[in-house]
Write a protein that holds these residues in place. Structure first.
Motif, PDB file in Angstrom:
ATOM      1  N   LYS A   1      81.747 135.931  88.062  1.00 46.08           N
ATOM      2  CA  LYS A   1      81.889 137.344  88.424  1.00 46.08           C
ATOM      3  C   LYS A   1      81.783 138.273  87.228  1.00 46.08           C
ATOM      4  O   LYS A   1      81.503 139.467  87.377  1.00 46.08           O
ATOM      5  N   GLU A   2      81.998 137.755  86.027  1.00 44.22           N
ATOM      6  CA  GLU A   2      81.934 138.589  84.822  1.00 44.22           C
ATOM      7  C   GLU A   2      80.527 138.669  84.237  1.00 44.22           C
ATOM      8  O   GLU A   2      80.254 139.526  83.389  1.00 44.22           O
ATOM      9  N   GLN A   3      79.623 137.787  84.651  1.00 42.33           N
ATOM     10  CA  GLN A   3      78.287 137.757  84.043  1.00 42.33           C
ATOM     11  C   GLN A   3      77.487 139.004  84.410  1.00 42.33           C
ATOM     12  O   GLN A   3      77.461 139.428  85.565  1.00 42.33           O
ATOM     13  N   LYS A   4      76.827 139.568  83.412  1.00 46.05           N
ATOM     14  CA  LYS A   4      76.005 140.754  83.586  1.00 46.05           C
ATOM     15  C   LYS A   4      74.529 140.400  83.392  1.00 46.05           C
ATOM     16  O   LYS A   4      74.208 139.350  82.847  1.00 46.05           O
ATOM     17  N   TYR A   5      73.684 141.285  83.850  1.00 43.30           N
ATOM     18  CA  TYR A   5      72.233 141.229  83.628  1.00 43.30           C
ATOM     19  C   TYR A   5      71.548 140.087  84.402  1.00 43.30           C
ATOM     20  O   TYR A   5      71.928 138.932  84.282  1.00 43.30           O
ATOM     21  N   ILE A   6      70.557 140.461  85.179  1.00 46.96           N
ATOM     22  CA  ILE A   6      69.713 139.472  85.842  1.00 46.96           C
ATOM     23  C   ILE A   6      68.376 139.431  85.113  1.00 46.96           C
ATOM     24  O   ILE A   6      67.976 140.395  84.451  1.00 46.96           O
ATOM     25  N   ASN A   7      67.701 138.318  85.239  1.00 46.86           N
ATOM     26  CA  ASN A   7      66.381 138.161  84.645  1.00 46.86           C
ATOM     27  C   ASN A   7      65.466 139.287  85.154  1.00 46.86           C
ATOM     28  O   ASN A   7      65.406 139.542  86.359  1.00 46.86           O
ATOM     29  N   PRO A   8      64.766 139.973  84.242  1.00 45.36           N
ATOM     30  CA  PRO A   8      63.908 141.099  84.662  1.00 45.36           C
ATOM     31  C   PRO A   8      62.826 140.733  85.670  1.00 45.36           C
ATOM     32  O   PRO A   8      62.257 141.624  86.303  1.00 45.36           O
TER      33      PRO A   8
END
Length: 227
Positions: free
Chosen positions: A109-116
């Motif tokens: 739940k803390e992870q940010k940013y998805i692969n563009p």
């Protein structure tokens, strides 16, 4: 036998695919385990409900004719993670296996940013028809769109895979993944109200437009066979 695109493309606006059964177990499949579904639901689902409620209120007050940017009071990361979890659920289990980074993004739940290469787009709809589709392709001339879609009034979302979206009126909300889990924001969004009048994924024609295309296809077919 699995239906093909051409089985649908020449049908009228009131067509319902006969192969499609009614299900009473909710939308989507079982791409996450029961524990994971419960966990992610407790983290993100309330934010989706919150966003949907705000959208429904705005649609109701405007009589379905929103034309400006409006403020939405949201936790952006929670919202986009719920959307991605729902999109994973409308795909087959192999989708999660091939896209483990998305599963990891959802389960942490803390992870940010998805692969563009993944882009998340949003739209509003007042249509009674709902639509959900796993990986799909739409060809418009030289333009190819590869995407999955979920659409249940008042909201719809499309996730694309290294391609442009199937419609230019969709709003890119991929930047919601840049927020922290507890970040709250007032996001001013211009979400277009699009019709969902047909079962083909990524199709935002009105019922009248579908009927015109249907009648044209019938005429063209008759001319081709000299009927």
């Amino acid at each position: 036998m699995k239906p093909k695109f051409n089985d649908y493309s020449n049908e009228g606006p009131d067509f319902y695919p006969k192969h499609a059964p009614f299900q009473q177990k909710g939308a989507g499949g079982h791409t996450l385990c029961g524990y994971c579904n419960n966990k992610t639901g407790s983290w993100y689902a309330d934010e989706y409900v919150n966003f949907a409620h705000q959208a429904a209120v705005l649609l109701n007050k405007s009589k379905g004719e929103l034309t400006l940017q409006y403020p939405y009071y949201i936790f952006p990361l929670r919202l986009i993670k719920q959307v991605i979890a729902m999109i994973c659920s409308v795909n087959k289990p192999g989708f999660a296996i091939r896209n483990k980074e998305l599963v990891q993004f959802i389960l942490n739940k803390e992870q940010k940013y998805i692969n563009p290469k993944f882009k998340i787009y949003a739209y509003l709809t007042t249509s009674k028809l709902s639509r959900q589709s796993g990986e799909s392709y739409v060809f418009k001339g030289s333009r190819i769109s590869h995407f999955s879609e979920i659409g249940f009034a008042p909201l719809g979302f499309i996730m694309t895979y290294n391609t442009l979206p199937p419609n230019n009126k969709l709003l890119d909300i991929s930047h919601f993944s840049h927020y922290d889990y507890d970040d709250f924001d007032v996001a001013f969004l211009k979400l277009n109200v699009l019709p969902v009048s047909y079962y083909l994924p990524g199709d935002f024609r009105t019922r009248d437009e579908i009927l015109i295309d249907y009648e044209k296809n019938i005429r063209d077919a008759k001319e081709s066979f000299n009927v």
